[in-house]
Design a protein around this motif. Structure first.
Motif, PDB file in Angstrom:
ATOM      1  N   PHE A 189      42.844  36.296  34.928  1.00 48.03           N
ATOM      2  CA  PHE A 189      43.160  37.472  34.108  1.00 48.03           C
ATOM      3  C   PHE A 189      42.851  38.785  34.814  1.00 48.03           C
ATOM      4  O   PHE A 189      43.218  39.848  34.339  1.00 48.03           O
ATOM      5  CB  PHE A 189      42.384  37.413  32.786  1.00 48.03           C
ATOM      6  N   TRP A 190      42.123  38.693  35.917  1.00 48.79           N
ATOM      7  CA  TRP A 190      41.744  39.935  36.602  1.00 48.79           C
ATOM      8  C   TRP A 190      42.941  40.557  37.310  1.00 48.79           C
ATOM      9  O   TRP A 190      43.726  39.864  37.958  1.00 48.79           O
ATOM     10  CB  TRP A 190      40.663  39.651  37.648  1.00 48.79           C
ATOM     11  N   SER A 191      43.017  41.889  37.199  1.00 52.11           N
ATOM     12  CA  SER A 191      44.058  42.599  37.942  1.00 52.11           C
ATOM     13  C   SER A 191      43.707  42.612  39.425  1.00 52.11           C
ATOM     14  O   SER A 191      42.556  42.362  39.804  1.00 52.11           O
ATOM     15  CB  SER A 191      44.166  44.037  37.432  1.00 52.11           C
ATOM     16  N   LYS A 192      44.660  42.959  40.246  1.00 49.34           N
ATOM     17  CA  LYS A 192      44.410  43.027  41.693  1.00 49.34           C
ATOM     18  C   LYS A 192      43.340  44.079  41.989  1.00 49.34           C
ATOM     19  O   LYS A 192      42.464  43.885  42.813  1.00 49.34           O
ATOM     20  CB  LYS A 192      45.715  43.345  42.432  1.00 49.34           C
ATOM     21  N   VAL A 193      43.429  45.204  41.262  1.00 53.11           N
ATOM     22  CA  VAL A 193      42.441  46.269  41.465  1.00 53.11           C
ATOM     23  C   VAL A 193      41.035  45.721  41.239  1.00 53.11           C
ATOM     24  O   VAL A 193      40.128  45.922  42.046  1.00 53.11           O
ATOM     25  CB  VAL A 193      42.713  47.441  40.489  1.00 53.11           C
TER      26      VAL A 193
END
Ligand SMILES: *Cc1c(COP(=O)(O)O)cnc(C)c1O
Length: 361
Positions: free
Chosen positions: A4-8
């Motif tokens: 679920f983590w964004s790339k940022v």
């Protein structure tokens, strides 16, 4: 790590603050808090704001914290259009990176400096170059003047003055030299510790439209728990910060923080007394540590940076911890043999010296 983590988020390296252990009877000399309580007028202002029943907390605070901006403007001899306020100076700094330092060319800051700067660069995608401090851990202003990247000046400059964690102070003349050499880049002076022996660069903001000075109430005003910081600079710089702030959180300062900060800023006598006590204790501690064989860098802050020529700093920190005294040790190149020690009360510093004498024996 999660899908679920964004790339940022995956690419972030967050800042790690000094620990706040939940242990009783600890001598806490690790995060540069003030050992003295804040102005009693700040506490009285909070009580008055709650007005017996806290009903006023029903209402949003002033989004612009005008009362606080006026108090800061009056204290520092500037206009309210030259003042920006935020939820701790860390928040002010975050907006500074986004609003004023994010450009095509790299920004410059010292290799040994506040370790939040590279974190903000990571968060906002700001390219940076870490400029080595001189051998004696001072900032050489010449290193910040004249270089170009693809024909452009640097994208900005930021450093604490006094520097953290070294405590070393840069004279205003050196700051002026940087301001003149970089007229198209913002120079940010982070004055978190200036009240303990430095001279503020706020006196230069009317002459240099590229200067932004950042202050906090966490150190010299004993209000780290309240979260109030501010910046002073040309109205165009302040407007940039307001644009970011108003795209992020309209009410960064709550009602209690606004009134308490105003009262603290107006209590000049309490402020001067606390700063003078810290400075006197710093001088005593510096002499005591020198007599134990430590090399102590000259400090204009509410902490000192010291190393012992024969004893490993991490081991010393560990031995102090076993005696319920915590100081800060950074496992970083060039400074891993130093301890950063916050100036506590005379009693706390005496206990530290006694413990170190035992450990070294
Ligand atoms: C403590 C500190 C800050 C942050 O202060 P807050 O107002 O508590 O967020 C900023 N810069 C430096 C160099 C500091 O040491």
């Amino acid at each position: 790590m999660s899908r679920f983590w964004s790339k940022v988020v995956r690419d972030l390296t967050p800042y790690v603050p000094g620990e706040q252990p939940k242990i009783a009877n600890l001598i806490k000399l690790n995060t540069n808090e003030n050992p003295y309580p804040p102005s009693p007028k700040a506490l009285a202002a909070i009580e008055a704001e709650l007005d017996g029943d806290a009903a006023r907390l029903r209402l949003y605070p002033d989004p612009n914290a005008d009362l606080l901006k006026s108090a800061i403007a009056k204290r520092h001899g500037v206009t309210t259009a030259q003042v920006f306020v935020g939820n701790g100076s860390d928040e002010v700094l975050a907006h500074v990176f986004m609003a004023l330092l994010k450009h095509e060319a790299p920004i410059l800051f010292p290799d040994i400096s506040y370790s939040f700067y590279p974190v903000y660069c990571g968060l906002y995608g700001v390219p940076y170059i870490q400029v080595p401090l001189a051998e004696d851990f001072t900032i050489n202003p010449d290193d910040y003047c004249g270089q170009t990247w693809n024909g452009e000046q640097c994208g900005g400059i930021i450093f604490p003055n006094p520097n953290a964690p070294t405590g070393r102070l840069l004279p205003l003349a050196a700051i002026e030299q940087m301001l003149k050499a970089n007229p198209d880049a913002v120079v940010v002076v982070d004055e978190a510790y200036v009240d303990f022996g430095g001279e503020t660069a706020i006196s230069l903001v009317d002459r240099y439209d590229n200067l932004l000075v950042v202050h906090t109430l966490s150190k010299s005003r004993s209000l780290a728990g309240l979260r109030v910081g501010f910046a002073v600079g040309h109205p165009d710089l302040i407007e940039a910060l307001e644009r970011v702030k108003n795209s992020f959180n309209s009410y960064p300062l709550d009602r209690l923080a606004i009134v308490a900060a105003v009262a603290a800023i107006e209590d000049e006598a309490h402020f001067a007394e606390c700063c003078n006590k810290v400075i006197a204790t710093r001088d005593t501690l510096t002499a005591d540590l020198a007599s134990l064989g430590f090399e102590v860098l000259p400090s204009a802050a509410n902490f000192i940076f010291a190393r012992h020529p024969q004893r490993d700093a991490a081991e010393l920190a560990k031995a102090l911890r076993e005696r319920s005294i915590i100081v800060r040790h950074f496992k970083l190149p060039r400074i891993d043999q130093f301890l950063r020690i916050t100036i506590g009360t005379d009693g706390e510093c005496q206990a530290l010296v006694t413990a170190l004498r035992e450990i070294l024996a």
